[in-house]
Every structure is written in structure tokens, then in C-alpha cells.
Design a protein around this motif. Structure first.
Motif, mmCIF file in Angstrom:
data_model
loop_
_atom_site.group_PDB
_atom_site.id
_atom_site.type_symbol
_atom_site.label_atom_id
_atom_site.label_comp_id
_atom_site.label_asym_id
_atom_site.label_seq_id
_atom_site.Cartn_x
_atom_site.Cartn_y
_atom_site.Cartn_z
ATOM 1 N N GLN A 82 43.585 44.648 44.508
ATOM 2 C CA GLN A 82 43.571 44.312 43.086
ATOM 3 C C GLN A 82 44.558 43.194 42.778
ATOM 4 O O GLN A 82 44.265 42.284 41.970
ATOM 5 C CB GLN A 82 43.909 45.559 42.274
ATOM 6 N N ARG B 18 43.062 39.878 43.536
ATOM 7 C CA ARG B 18 42.091 39.420 42.525
ATOM 8 C C ARG B 18 42.811 38.860 41.299
ATOM 9 O O ARG B 18 42.389 37.838 40.733
ATOM 10 C CB ARG B 18 41.173 40.578 42.138
ATOM 11 N N TRP B 19 43.887 39.509 40.869
ATOM 12 C CA TRP B 19 44.630 39.013 39.718
ATOM 13 C C TRP B 19 45.261 37.652 40.011
ATOM 14 O O TRP B 19 45.224 36.746 39.179
ATOM 15 C CB TRP B 19 45.718 40.007 39.309
ATOM 16 N N THR C 1 42.792 34.818 39.910
ATOM 17 C CA THR C 1 42.370 34.391 38.570
ATOM 18 C C THR C 1 43.515 33.763 37.785
ATOM 19 O O THR C 1 43.352 33.476 36.589
ATOM 20 C CB THR C 1 41.814 35.596 37.798
ATOM 21 N N HIS D 98 46.727 34.984 37.174
ATOM 22 C CA HIS D 98 47.698 35.841 36.500
ATOM 23 C C HIS D 98 48.988 35.881 37.309
ATOM 24 O O HIS D 98 48.982 36.143 38.516
ATOM 25 C CB HIS D 98 47.144 37.254 36.319
ATOM 26 N N ALA E 102 42.345 48.906 36.019
ATOM 27 C CA ALA E 102 42.708 47.519 36.296
ATOM 28 C C ALA E 102 42.074 46.560 35.305
ATOM 29 O O ALA E 102 42.715 45.594 34.868
ATOM 30 C CB ALA E 102 42.311 47.170 37.729
ATOM 31 N N GLU E 103 40.815 46.817 34.920
ATOM 32 C CA GLU E 103 40.150 45.896 34.011
ATOM 33 C C GLU E 103 40.793 45.889 32.629
ATOM 34 O O GLU E 103 40.831 44.853 31.948
ATOM 35 C CB GLU E 103 38.664 46.228 33.915
ATOM 36 N N GLU F 31 43.917 43.851 32.943
ATOM 37 C CA GLU F 31 43.556 42.441 33.092
ATOM 38 C C GLU F 31 43.212 41.832 31.742
ATOM 39 O O GLU F 31 43.545 40.662 31.458
ATOM 40 C CB GLU F 31 42.385 42.299 34.054
ATOM 41 N N LEU G 226 46.392 41.026 30.134
ATOM 42 C CA LEU G 226 47.004 39.846 30.724
ATOM 43 C C LEU G 226 46.359 38.564 30.203
ATOM 44 O O LEU G 226 47.030 37.547 29.976
ATOM 45 C CB LEU G 226 46.905 39.899 32.251
ATOM 46 N N ARG G 227 45.047 38.601 29.984
ATOM 47 C CA ARG G 227 44.348 37.408 29.492
ATOM 48 C C ARG G 227 44.779 37.075 28.067
ATOM 49 O O ARG G 227 44.856 35.915 27.674
ATOM 50 C CB ARG G 227 42.837 37.617 29.550
#
Length: 792
Positions: free
Chosen positions: A551, A554-555, A558, A560, A717-718, A721, A724-725
Motif C-alpha cells: 500500500q 501505491r501511495w 501517486t 503522496h 486505505a482508500e 488516500e 491525502l488528496r
């Protein structure tokens, strides 16, 4: 006196040769000790007696060679026969006394009776063969005289004893058999020489005189090796006794033939049959005595081994089998039974640090203390290792009192050769639910003992019914947890870590959650201990590390700017090549090592400090950062932080929740921890922030990172996320590589203060420096936050 013939001179010379043989026997006796010495001296005495009698008889016979009175020769022959029979009998007794001939005097008597049985049979059969109507020797049949009969009887006994020793002597048998064979030759001499004198036969005299030294030399050469070790080859009861039937069969056949041929039984035949009968009866009497003796020994040995099977060899207490036997005994009326289980706390460390010899000495002392504090009828047992039990005829209330007394006794120091050993104990008490229900009682006591250990050890706990539910729950959780990963029942949630005072998410802590289709949501504080006890924690830890790094990758992909922390169990930390496993996972997902934080609980500091530091150094060598979790709730002191290779200090929620001394002022302990953490080059993170007031406290103390319900619980996690966005800005900069820990400032005079961390918490020693740089007026928040923590 006439001139001696050549035959007579040859016989006299032969007898003179026997003298050196007797000297050899005497010298052999002087070189030995104990029973062997006595046997050799008796053999020498018997040989000397036989030799002296033979010499005297032969010299006397020379004077009576032309004596017209036959009765003179008969009298001389009988005298020589008696003297030589005495010497031969001494030789036979000495043979039976040799090492290896018989294991005891009783066994020697058995051998003698067995030889007498064979001798009586040979005597009887020989009498049948030489008397009417058989007369096997025809014209050569000697006339009957006492010397011939006595010598023949002694020779028969010697030959029979030789046969018995050849069958029954202990191994090696060659020495004993050679001595017996030599004695048999001497016995033949005791027959031939007196018979020759009595019959007036120079040939028989010369034959006897020649055989005597031969027999004595055979005995002398054999006894030189008679002190060699021998081995017992079985029990006398197990030996073959067929030889007793063969002589009887021979006597029956010979007697039947004698009667059918028209012969009659005279006195000599009656003597032979009587000796055989009495010998058989005596042998049977000894055999019955042996059977009784061996039966008694067998019962005693059986009782001894049965007791050994129910006794612990180290402490002398009953073992588990002995305790079960005591539990199965009928209960005393109106006296309930109660089982007290005891287990020594930390005994493994005694074996590891002091050695098993000291550990055994401690266990033996525990047995002595339990035995000294038993009441009449109580049974103490060692169930294995450092686990003990006491079966009491008492009520559970009385057993609880006794358990507390035993706990105090077992906690006293144990004095060993290597110094004092200090141990505590855990005690569980259970009452018998039903008479004879041993399995339930032992299980209940074990459950109470386990509960006493779970509640902190060094205490006494009484069994309660809900322990069964806990045990069943524990078993179900363990079985289901083994398949939780493959059944996709586990998932990770992420609790955000924010920068203060901006409340910007800069990281997240990966938390494991388990949702079972039947059990529902299982709390981590319930299944994590189960995983540690059952050895499944390694499997779960590997899965959590893999999923968290996946995970995080993946962050980062993108854009982050975050890091992720993963909790590390002490058992995982001490696993072989755990640092290599972490490096492999980071390489697998391409995650920068500084983006991964491994959290070690403060309780791990209570273990071996040197080993802990070595393991943490191995982990930091991979590039990951180490966080000391729950600081202030365990065993460590602030002074230990100088030695621990950690990067982040997580203040326990108990310190954060401490009531502030006055409104608007940081709680004293939070302020102390934050200041000293920064002084040591550590980033400080306050966890458990649940209210705005608590946030103000940690901010005022200068803490730059926070975590708690005020900023969000663990979410998928989503969800994190998405958060975070929403806070990501185009001008965000990536985090640089972690900088080196700053060197510690020169030590300043300090004052030590012992502070309490709240109800039920342990004491922590805080070292409060008096350096002006740490004055309360300084704004610690002005220090730049490390970029590797993800702050912008």
C-alpha cells in the motif's frame, strides 16, 4: 624289606613330582586376596594332604610287599583311601569357592547336590556292571575292599561335580572346568592308589602315583588365571535341569536289567539308590526355597519399580502418574478434595543463566519445601519441568489459604553454590466437581494456574466456570486464525499521523483487523496474544509487513508524501534474519527504506538489553526507522534512550491523558519527555490524542507529531488516500533522506525525579537537565522538523 621294583620306583618318583605342584598352589594362594585367596589355599591344602597320604601309603606298601597277611595291606589301603579322600574333598570345596564357580554358598551347595546326583547314578550303574550276573570285567573284577569303594565314591562325586560346573559355572568357564578336571584326576588317584595297595597290584599303584601330579599340575596351572573377571549368565532357576532326569533314567534301566538278569539288590545297591533319592529330595528342597526367594524378590522389585513409575526421581515427590493414582483413590467421606497447581515464574532463566545443575538444585529444594508444608493425607507431585501440584483433603477456601502459604514459601530465596536464586510462583486452585473426576480437576487447576499467570503472576487464583468459556474461545480463535489469511478474513486499516499544529497527514500506522463470518469482529487485543502463544505471530507479521509495503508503494507512486509504521512483535524481532526479510519486502515493492517505520513496544526493553540493541541495529542497517511505542507505560527509563537505536519516541496515551497542572499549561511528564526526546535527536509523537485540550497540551510541549481519535480512527486505505488528496498541494516537496542523529550536547548537572505515570502504571525515572537551553521559556517548537517525517 625287599628291594623295590622298577614300577614301584617309578611310582615313588612320580609322587615326588607332585610336591612342586603343591608349592605352586600355595604360592598362587599367597598372591590372591579375598575369596580367591581362601579357595587357592584350600586347594593347596587338599593337594598337600593327598600327596602326603600317597607318599606315606606308597612307602608303607614297600615294607608290606612280601607280608603274608592280606589284612595288613587292606588296612593300609583303607587308611590311604581315607586320607586321600579328605584331601580330595578339600580340593572339591576349594573348586566350589573359586570366583565364577558359584554366586553364593547356596549355589555352591546346589552344585554339590547336583554332582552327588550324578555320582550316585554312576555308582549305581557301575555296581550293576561289575557285580553278578553282569560282571563286565570278568576275571579282572577286583575283590571288594573298603578302600576301593571309598575311592570310587569320591571319584564319582568329583566327576559329577566337573560335569555340573561345565554346564552351570559362570563365564568364562574354562578356568573352573580345568580345576574341576584336575581334581577329578586326583580323585581317580585316590581310587587307584589305595586299591592297588589293597589288591597288591603294582600297576594300579604306579597308575595312581602317575595321575596324582598330573592332576595337581592341571589345578595349579588353571588357578593362575582364576581371578579373571566373570559374568553372571542368567538365573539358576532358568537353567536347564535335564541332567537330573538322565541319571534317574540310567538307574532305572540298569536296575531293571539287573533284576531281569536274575540279580539281587544288596547293601551297595541300596546305598546308591538311597543317596540318589536323598540328593534329589535335598535338591528339590533347595529349588523350592529358591523359588520362594525369587518370588519374594520379584514382588519387591515389582513394588519398587511400580513406586518408581509413580515417583519423580529428582524431587522424590509423586509424578503425574502418581498424582492420577492418588486422585483415583476413594474420597474420604465429608472431606472434599482440592487440587493446587503451582508453577515457578521465570524458571527458564535459571537454567539458561545458571545451568541445569543449579536448576535441578532449585527444583529439589522446591520439593523439600512442599514436603515440609504438607498436611497428613496431602499428596505433592511434580508434573514436569517447573510445574508442581498438591492434592489436599480440604475445601477450596482452605486450599486458597494453603496456596497463599505455599506461595510465600516458594518465593523465599534459594541458596545454591552459585549464589541466591530469587523466584516467584503462580498458584491455581480448583475443587473436585465429582468423586473420581480426575481429568476435570486437573484441567480446572491448570486453567486457574494459566489465569494467574495472565493476570501478572506471583498470585493465587481460584478456578471459575467462565474460564472454560475463555479456553474454548482461545481454542476456536487459534484454529480459525490459522486459516484467516487464505480465507481473506484479515485486512489492514490505517490511522493517520498528523503534523502539529497544521494537522496535516504525514504518515499512517498500519493496524490489523480480523472479521470472522461467524465470530464477527475480533479485537486485536484478543487475537494477537493468541497468535503469540500459538506461534502464528510470525505468519501474521509477515502478511502485515507485505500488505503495508504494497500500500505504501501505491501511495508513493501517486505522489503522496507519507510514511507507514508497522507494529513489531518481540518474537518477530528475535526471529532469525528478520532484517533480511524486511529488506526483501522493501526491495520487492521498491519502497524507500526511510518510508517504513517499525514500532517496538516499550515492554521489549524489559528483555535482554544487549540482544535488543543488536537486533535493532540490524534493522536500522536496512535503512528503516525504529519507533519506541507506548513509552511511559512499561519498564524503560529516559536514561536508556541514549543506548537504544531508535528514531521516534511515541508517548503513551496515559501520559497524554494526564490531567494538566493548570489550564493552558502542558502536563509535566509530556513536557519532560518531549524536551529530552528532542535533546537526544529523537522525533516525538504523541498518541492517544482524543480531545482539543490534549492537543493543546502536546502542542505546548513542543511535540510536532500527533495521533489519536481527534484526527481519525483506523480507516481503510482508500479512505485515507481520499484524505491525502484533499490536503495535497501542488507545491509539496518530496521528503529528503533522513539526516544523522545530532550529537548529544555536553552533559549538564541534572536532578533526578521519580514520577508516577498514573493509576496502575510503573514508575519512570526522568533525568531533568538544568542546562539553560532547556528552560521553560524556550520555544522548542521553533526547532525545524525533520523532513523524513513527511512534513512540508
Amino acid at each position: 624289606m625287599h628291594s623295590p621294583s622298577g614300577v614301584e620306583l617309578a611310582g615313588l618318583a612320580s609322587l615326588m613330582v607332585a610336591v612342586p605342584a603343591v608349592a605352586l598352589l600355595g604360592n598362587s594362594g599367597r598372591r590372591h586376596t579375598g575369596a580367591a585367596r581362601n579357595a587357592h589355599l584350600l586347594l593347596a591344602a587338599g593337594g598337600a594332604t593327598a600327596t602326603a597320604a600317597a607318599l606315606a601309603g606308597l612307602i608303607s606298601a614297600l615294607f608290606l610287599a612280601h607280608d603274608p597277611m592280606p589284612h595288613h595291606r587292606q588296612t593300609l589301603g583303607q587308611a590311604v583311601a581315607v586320607a586321600m579322600a579328605i584331601g580330595t574333598f578339600m580340593l572339591l570345596v576349594g573348586t566350589l569357592m573359586l570366583p565364577g564357580a558359584a554366586e553364593s554358598r547356596r549355589a555352591a551347595l546346589r552344585h554339590l547336590l547336583d554332582g552327588l546326583i550324578l555320582a550316585a547314578a554312576m555308582w549305581f550303574v557301575g555296581w550293576i556292571l561289575v557285580t553278578e550276573p553282569t560282571r563286565l570285567l570278568r576275571g579282572l573284577t577286583p575283590m571288594g575292599c573298603g578302600s576301593l569303594l571309598l575311592g570310587a565314591g569320591v571319584a564319582a562325586v568329583a566327576i559329577g561335580l566337573t560335569a555340573v560346573l561345565a554346564m552351570h559355572a559362570h563365564r568364562p568357564r574354562n578356568v573352573t572346568v580345568r580345576v574341576a578336571a584336575g581334581v577329578s584326576l586326583v580323585a581317580v588317584t585316590a581310587t587307584a592308589l589305595p586299591a592297588g595297595i589293597c589288591q597288591g597290584s603294582p600297576v594300579l599303584v604306579c597308575l595312581g602315583a602317575a595321575l596324582l601330579p598330573v592332576g595337581l599340575f592341571v589345578v595349579a596351572r588353571a588357578v593362575e588365571s582364576a581371578d579373571r573377571p566373570v559374568t553372571v549368565s542368567g538365573d539358576i532357576i532358568q537353567r536347564n535341569t535335564g541332567y537330573a532326569f538322565v541319571p534317574m533314567a540310567a538307574m532305572v534301566i540298569a536296575g531293571t536289567y539287573h533284576l531281569l538278569a536274575g540279580g539281587e539288590f544288596g547293601g551297595f545297591g541300596f546305598i546308591g539308590a538311597s543317596v540318589e533319592g536323598f540328593a534329589l529330595v535335598g535338591r528339590q528342597y533347595l529349588a523350592l526355597g529358591d523359588v520362594k526367594s525369587y518370588t519374594l524378590q520379584l514382588r519387591q522389585r515389582e513394588a519398587h519399580f511400580r513406586e518408581l513409575a509413580h515417583t519423580d526421581p529428582l524431587t522424590g515427590l509423586a509424578n503425574r502418574r502418581g498424582l492420577v493414582r492418588a486422585l483415583r483413590e476413594p474420597a474420604v467421606r465429608h472431606r472434599p478434595r482440592t487440587l493446587v497447581g503451582l508453577d515457578l515464574d521465570g524458571f527458564k532463566n535459571v537454567n539458561d543463566m545458571r545451568g541445569h545443575d543449579v536448576g535441578d538444585a532449585v527444583l529439589a529444594e522446591v520439593g523439600e519445601r512442599l514436603r515440609a508444608n504438607l498436611r497428613e493425607g496431602d499428596v505433592a507431585a511434580r508434573l514436569g519441568g517447573d510445574e508442581f501440584a498438591v492434592l489436599m483433603w480440604a475445601t477450596p477456601e482452605e486450599a486458597m489459604t494453603a496456596g497463599k502459604r505455599l506461595l510465600a514459601v516458594l518465593c523465599e530465596p534459594y541458596e545454591t553454590e552459585d549464589g541466591s536464586v530469587f523466584l516467584s510462583a503462580s498458584v491455581g486452585v480448583a475443587g473436585s466437581p465429582a468423586p473420581g473426576d480426575t481429568g476435570e480437576l486437573m484441567r480446572d487447576a491448570d486453567l486457574a494456574l494459566r489465569y494467574a499467570k495472565q493476570r501478572g503472576k506471583n498470585r493465587v487464583e481460584r478456578y471459575q466456570k467462565h474460564y472454560d468459556e475463555l479456553l474454548r474461545r482461545h481454542s476456536v480463535l487459534e484454529n480459525e486464525l490459522r486459516h484467516a489469511i487464505e480465507r481473506r478474513q484479515l485486512r489492514l486499516v490505517f490511522q493517520p499521523v498528523v503534523a502539529l499544529p497544521s494537522v496535516r497527514p504525514v504518515g499512517a500506522e498500519a493496524l490489523l483487523r480480523w472479521h470472522h463470518p461467524d465470530l464477527g469482529a475480533v479485537r486485536p487485543d484478543e487475537f494477537i496474544p493468541v497468535a503469540e502463544e500459538s506461534g502464528l505471530i510470525g505468519m501474521l507479521g509477515s502478511w502485515v509487513l507485505d500488505q503495508a509495503c504494497a500500500q505504501l508503494a501505491r501511495w508513493l507512486a501517486t505522489g503522496h508524501d507519507v510514511w507507514v509504521s508497522v507494529n513489531l512483535s518481540p518474537k518477530e524481532l528475535h526471529a532469525a534474519d528478520y532484517a533480511g526479510q524486511v529488506a526483501a519486502v522493501l526491495e520487492k515493492y521498491g519502497v524507500p527504506p526511510q518510508r517504513l517505520v517499525l514500532e517496538v513496544t516499550e515492554h521489549a526493553v524489559a528483555t535482554d538489553m544487549d540482544e535488543l540493541i543488536r537486533r535493532l541495529v540490524e534493522l536500522r542497517s536496512t535503512g528503516v526507522r525504529i519507533a519506541l511505542d507506548d513509552f511511559g507505560a512499561g519498564y524503560s527509563s529516559l536514561g536508556q534512550l541514549r543506548n537504544l537505536p531508535v528514531d521516534i519516541l511515541k508517548i503513551d496515551h496515559a501520559l497524554v491523558a494526564e490531567p494538566e497542572s493548570r489550564t493552558g499549561t502542558a502536563a509535566p511528564l509530556v513536557d519532560v519527555v518531549v524536551r529530552l526526546g528532542h535533546r537526544l535527536g529523537l522525533e516525538v509523537l504523541a498518541e492517544g490524542i482524543g480531545t482539543s485540550a490534549q492537543r493543546e497540551i502536546v502542542e505546548e510541549a513542543g511535540c510536532r507529531l500527533g495521533q489519536g481519535s481527534l484526527f481519525g480512527w483506523g480507516v481503510p486505505a482508500e479512505h485515507l488516500e481520499a484524505q491525502l488528496r484533499t490536503v495535497r498541494t501542488p507545491g509539496s516537496r518530496p521528503a529528503p533522506q533522513p539526516r544523522n542523529r545530532p550529537a548529544a550536547a555536553p552533559s549538564a548537572p541534572a536532578r533526578s525525579q521519580i514520577v508516577m505515570l498514573g493509576p496502575g502504571m510503573r514508575q519512570v525515572r526522568a533525568v531533568l537537565p538544568t542546562d539553560p537551553a532547556f528552560s521553560g521559556d524556550q520555544d522548542v517548537r521553533s526547532v525545524d522538523a525533520p523532513r523524513e517525517m513527511g512534513q512540508s
